[in-house]
Scaffold this active site. Structure first.
Site, PDB file in Angstrom:
ATOM      1  N   LYS A  20      -2.915  -2.374   7.702  1.00  0.00           N
ATOM      2  CA  LYS A  20      -1.955  -1.301   7.982  1.00  0.00           C
ATOM      3  C   LYS A  20      -0.758  -1.799   8.799  1.00  0.00           C
ATOM      4  O   LYS A  20      -0.903  -2.636   9.691  1.00  0.00           O
ATOM      5  CB  LYS A  20      -2.645  -0.159   8.746  1.00  0.00           C
ATOM      6  CG  LYS A  20      -3.785   0.506   7.986  1.00  0.00           C
ATOM      7  CD  LYS A  20      -3.360   1.266   6.770  1.00  0.00           C
ATOM      8  CE  LYS A  20      -3.031   2.701   6.955  1.00  0.00           C
ATOM      9  NZ  LYS A  20      -4.013   3.657   7.311  1.00  0.00           N
ATOM     10  N   LYS A  42       0.877  -1.181   0.000  1.00  0.00           N
ATOM     11  CA  LYS A  42       0.000   0.000   0.000  1.00  0.00           C
ATOM     12  C   LYS A  42       0.907   1.222   0.000  1.00  0.00           C
ATOM     13  O   LYS A  42       1.550   1.540   1.003  1.00  0.00           O
ATOM     14  CB  LYS A  42      -0.904   0.005   1.226  1.00  0.00           C
ATOM     15  CG  LYS A  42      -1.871   1.177   1.200  1.00  0.00           C
ATOM     16  CD  LYS A  42      -2.905   1.054   2.287  1.00  0.00           C
ATOM     17  CE  LYS A  42      -3.949   2.146   2.259  1.00  0.00           C
ATOM     18  NZ  LYS A  42      -3.497   3.488   2.075  1.00  0.00           N
ATOM     19  N   GLU A  94      -1.195   5.305  -8.029  1.00  0.00           N
ATOM     20  CA  GLU A  94      -0.732   6.128  -6.921  1.00  0.00           C
ATOM     21  C   GLU A  94       0.507   6.897  -7.365  1.00  0.00           C
ATOM     22  O   GLU A  94       1.463   6.291  -7.856  1.00  0.00           O
ATOM     23  CB  GLU A  94      -0.360   5.167  -5.775  1.00  0.00           C
ATOM     24  CG  GLU A  94      -0.344   5.770  -4.424  1.00  0.00           C
ATOM     25  CD  GLU A  94      -1.736   5.952  -3.820  1.00  0.00           C
ATOM     26  OE1 GLU A  94      -2.756   5.597  -4.464  1.00  0.00           O
ATOM     27  OE2 GLU A  94      -1.804   6.487  -2.713  1.00  0.00           O
ATOM     28  N   LYS A 122      -6.557  -8.069  -2.276  1.00  0.00           N
ATOM     29  CA  LYS A 122      -7.688  -7.917  -3.197  1.00  0.00           C
ATOM     30  C   LYS A 122      -8.140  -9.287  -3.658  1.00  0.00           C
ATOM     31  O   LYS A 122      -7.287 -10.123  -4.024  1.00  0.00           O
ATOM     32  CB  LYS A 122      -7.266  -7.107  -4.428  1.00  0.00           C
ATOM     33  CG  LYS A 122      -6.830  -5.708  -4.089  1.00  0.00           C
ATOM     34  CD  LYS A 122      -6.269  -4.964  -5.290  1.00  0.00           C
ATOM     35  CE  LYS A 122      -5.846  -3.575  -4.863  1.00  0.00           C
ATOM     36  NZ  LYS A 122      -5.114  -2.859  -5.913  1.00  0.00           N
TER      37      LYS A 122
HETATM   38  S1  IVH Z   1      -6.714  -0.285  -4.469  1.00  0.00           S
HETATM   39  C1  IVH Z   1     -11.429   0.724  -4.749  1.00  0.00           C
HETATM   40  N1  IVH Z   1      -4.185  -0.709  -4.149  1.00  0.00           N
HETATM   41  O1  IVH Z   1      -4.819   3.707  -0.734  1.00  0.00           O
HETATM   42  C2  IVH Z   1     -10.180   1.139  -4.036  1.00  0.00           C
HETATM   43  N2  IVH Z   1      -5.074   1.335  -3.354  1.00  0.00           N
HETATM   44  O2  IVH Z   1      -6.482   4.069   1.588  1.00  0.00           O
HETATM   45  C3  IVH Z   1      -9.012   0.717  -4.794  1.00  0.00           C
HETATM   46  N3  IVH Z   1      -3.408   2.819  -2.373  1.00  0.00           N
HETATM   47  O3  IVH Z   1      -7.427   5.268  -2.430  1.00  0.00           O
HETATM   48  C4  IVH Z   1      -7.751   1.050  -4.152  1.00  0.00           C
HETATM   49  N4  IVH Z   1      -1.667   1.519  -2.683  1.00  0.00           N
HETATM   50  O4  IVH Z   1      -5.015   5.718  -3.225  1.00  0.00           O
HETATM   51  C5  IVH Z   1      -5.198   0.146  -3.947  1.00  0.00           C
HETATM   52  N5  IVH Z   1      -1.934  -1.224  -3.986  1.00  0.00           N
HETATM   53  C6  IVH Z   1      -2.937  -0.372  -3.783  1.00  0.00           C
HETATM   54  C7  IVH Z   1      -2.756   0.875  -3.164  1.00  0.00           C
HETATM   55  C8  IVH Z   1      -3.855   1.696  -2.969  1.00  0.00           C
HETATM   56  C9  IVH Z   1      -2.100   2.682  -2.225  1.00  0.00           C
HETATM   57  C10 IVH Z   1      -4.175   3.983  -1.945  1.00  0.00           C
HETATM   58  C11 IVH Z   1      -5.257   4.385  -2.916  1.00  0.00           C
HETATM   59  C12 IVH Z   1      -6.509   4.288  -2.116  1.00  0.00           C
HETATM   60  C13 IVH Z   1      -6.016   4.446  -0.714  1.00  0.00           C
HETATM   61  C14 IVH Z   1      -6.962   3.878   0.303  1.00  0.00           C
END
Ligand code: IVH
Length: 682
Positions: A316, A117, A175, A292
């Site tokens: 987290k 993340k 991102e 996911k």
């Molecule tokens: S998937 C439908 N994958 O984290 C939501 N998000 O706290 C899809 N983020 O809004 C998000 N790394 O900006 C996804 N590998 C990752 C991510 C990621 C960072 C961010 C993204 C999201 C936020 C949520």
């Protein structure tokens, strides 16, 4: 009760709106993410308990951001949602159970894709017929800001998709972030230019991307990884998340290569632990991992809640930043007298440990932070790094808080404090007269990598100095079991053990001894280098600064520090006392193959211009066992005189030192020593 709850709910919403504004609009958050997450959790719990007060307006339901008025607005074809958070393994187990229940899959293991993340800024990239036509921030999830021009440079070649069968419309999501090394370099250059610096890479990335002048963004070191798909036309997207990401990669978009397909909760947690272990080495900030559901048809069946997908969750990592209060600011006096201000904190659990002290580094840092007693501060503890104060939460500063004044005299010995490096570094001028410096130097001397005197802890050193049992490190070797047994925490047996350990430490190595002396700038590695190059303490005691400088890894500043140290009569006296007490090390060993050289064991001076650089001549002589010094004395064996040799040649003649011209020098460099009839070197 419910009236109080309602009041609390409104308070929390208002507070969260304020923090959202600071984070999303100003790119200048006031509280750490962990603090924000706690507020969200507190509000969610209250809303769950009192469903009658739920509202679509609540920060628990909204995605969080705002579309700033300065950029044009973009409506997202598919809303950009956030992610639910798991802070414990149990929460991940629950997530997985819910996924399987909703899909009605029974006990079978679910396949997930696990990814880092990234701590950056979510963007949506829309391509038409392979060309980037629009890039947008997430904004409030439905409407974002149009940052198309700003993203072009970040994408580089990826503003145009590669390959065949490119769909008419493809929206990729990802991102934008700043790599840690880029962030550090960027902050340094901002500071140098007197420009705004950022507290962390995430804010630097957000602040850089949301610049009205795309030229400014273009000059910032931003990176991007894609992690999802939005709207895609005329082509059936791949059936799994992993394949979608591989498809994006094939189209030329950057995708993290740390993405992994895992089985069930165990697979997820295994990935989490692995990445957590690598956290400090990763080239970018990661605040957790995302799991996911791999199959897209299952993702579709699971769908979304108001805020986040049911098919994904962010697990987290423990927070590395937390908020706490400064109880006191004290100054510590180090081994070399350096005065370091330290914040004494209300203990706080951060980065996996309880922190109650944080260094404030130096005067410059204090001025930058303007930290004051009573302030609420953000503390960071990452990996093995000493905890630091990152920033002050100014909105919580109490009235009347006074700026910290640097001391003019040492808090321990009252000697004047002197300022170096333009006033940044403060130093007690008391030297070994200062008890604090004395204690630190003794602790250092006894430490494991120095003389390795087991059992001589901090408390004991304090007592030895405070009770005037010893005045310097050499005093350790005069201690008797009776003297020690009288000290607090010392039984007869431990006193005997300590005297034994002190005795044992006498037999050491030259490198350890040099390190133990605590010469400023001489750490273990430099001590090793010095010991290897000047293996005879007689020579080290009067080292030639020029000679020292030529040792690879030493350089002029360290050379100056070493020779200054040995120039001090009180340091010489301590060394003499240590030697007299019986501190010793094995005799130097001549490097193998060197005993035979013409120059081995000889003292040589170079002068004039040689065909090879002076440093090379010096290195070659040293590798043949010679000692190369800067000035001629009666101890000099040879003067090697190149072209235009100056006064040194005259002095050599006066003292009867043999002079070698360049051709003889070269001859001897390549040749073993001449042997006399008895086989003794000439
Ligand atoms: S998937 C439908 N994958 O984290 C939501 N998000 O706290 C899809 N983020 O809004 C998000 N790394 O900006 C996804 N590998 C990752 C991510 C990621 C960072 C961010 C993204 C999201 C936020 C949520």
């Amino acid at each position: 009760m419910s009236k109080n709850a309602l009041q609390k709910i409104f308070q929390l919403r208002e507070l969260l709106e304020y923090h959202n504004y600071r984070y999303y609009v100003l790119d200048d958050p006031e509280i750490p993410d962990a603090g924000y997450d706690r507020l969200i959790r507190e509000l969610s719990a209250l809303e769950a308990e009192f469903p009658q007060y739920q509202s679509d307006d609540s920060p628990t339901r909204k995605v969080g951001g705002y579309a700033a008025k300065t950029f044009s607005e973009v409506e997202h074809a598919v809303p950009m949602r956030s992610l639910g958070n798991a802070f414990t393994e149990e929460a991940v187990v629950n997530f997985d159970r819910r996924v399987r229940e909703l899909l009605d899959l029974g006990e079978g293991k679910m396949e997930y894709v696990a990814e880092p993340k990234l701590d950056g800024l979510a963007v949506s990239l829309t391509y038409e017929n392979g060309w980037l036509v629009q890039a947008a921030t997430r904004g409030d999830g439905r409407t974002g800001e149009n940052i198309t021009q700003n993203v072009r440079k970040v994408l580089g070649k990826a503003t145009r998709l590669q390959g065949e069968r490119i769909p008419a419309v493809l929206e990729a999501r990802g991102e934008v972030f700043m790599r840690t090394d880029d962030f550090e370099a960027f902050n340094r250059s901002q500071k140098k230019a007197g420009q705004k610096t950022f507290v962390n890479p995430r804010n630097a990335a957000a602040g850089s991307l949301r610049q009205l002048d795309p030229g400014v963004t273009a000059a910032r070191p931003l990176s991007i990884y894609c992690h999802g798909l939005g709207h895609v036309s005329d082509r059936q997207p791949p059936p799994t998340h992993r394949e979608s990401m591989e498809w994006l990669r094939a189209l030329g978009l950057p995708v993290s290569d740390r993405m992994k397909t895992v089985e069930g909760v165990e697979g997820c947690l295994g990935y989490y632990r692995e990445l957590l272990g690598q956290r400090e080495e990763l080239p970018f900030h990661v605040d957790g991992v995302v799991y996911k559901v791999s199959r897209i048809d299952w993702q579709d069946r699971l769908g979304f809640t108001a805020r986040a997908p049911r098919w994904a969750i962010a697990h987290k990592f423990p927070a590395q930043e937390e908020m706490t209060r400064v109880k006191k600011i004290e100054v510590q006096v180090g081994r070399t007298g350096a005065i370091t201000p330290v914040a004494r904190l209300k203990p706080v659990f951060v980065g996996g440990a309880t922190v109650s002290n944080a260094t404030l580094h130096n005067r410059e840092e204090i001025a930058r932070l303007d930290v004051r007693v009573g302030d609420c501060v953000i503390v960071r503890r990452a990996g093995e790094v000493i905890p630091e104060v990152v920033s002050v939460v100014l909105s919580r500063r109490k009235k009347g808080a006074r700026a910290f004044a640097y001391p003019e005299t040492c808090p321990v010995c009252r000697s004047p404090v002197v300022y170096e490096r333009g006033g940044v570094i403060a130093r007690c001028s008391g030297g070994l007269f200062c008890d604090a410096q004395k204690k630190e130097s003794i602790r250092h001397f006894a430490s494991r990598k120095a003389m390795d005197i087991g059992g001589l802890g901090e408390k004991l050193v304090e007592q030895l100095v405070d009770n005037r049992l010893i005045r310097d490190v050499a005093g350790l070797y005069t201690l008797t079991p009776e003297q020690l047994a009288g000290l607090a925490g010392m039984a007869e047996k431990s006193a005997g053990n300590l005297v034994g350990a002190i005795e044992k430490s006498k037999s050491t190595t030259l490198a350890r001894f040099l390190y133990a002396l605590g010469i400023p700038l001489v750490g273990e590695v430099t001590a090793e280098v010095l010991a290897g190059r000047l293996p005879d303490l007689e020579k080290i005691s009067h080292p030639d600064e020029e000679e020292l400088q030529c040792i690879p890894g030493v350089g002029p500043i360290v050379a100056r520090s070493v020779s200054t140290f040995f120039d001090q009569p009180h340091n010489q006296a301590v060394i003499e006392k240590l030697k007299a007490a019986g501190v010793r090390w094995p005799a130097p060993q001549t490097p193998s193959g060197v005993t035979d050289s013409f120059f081995s064991g000889k003292t040589v001076v170079l002068t004039g211009t040689l065909g090879m650089p002076r440093s090379e001549a010096r290195n070659r002589l040293q590798s043949l066992g010679a000692r190369v010094t800067g000035s001629i004395s009666k101890n000099t064996d040879y003067l090697i005189a190149g072209r235009d040799a100056g006064s040194k040649a005259g002095r050599a003649q006066q003292l009867g030192v043999e002079i070698l011209d360049e051709s003889r020098f070269l001859e001897h460099l390549g040749r073993p020593p001449e042997k006399g009839p008895d086989g003794v070197s000439a």
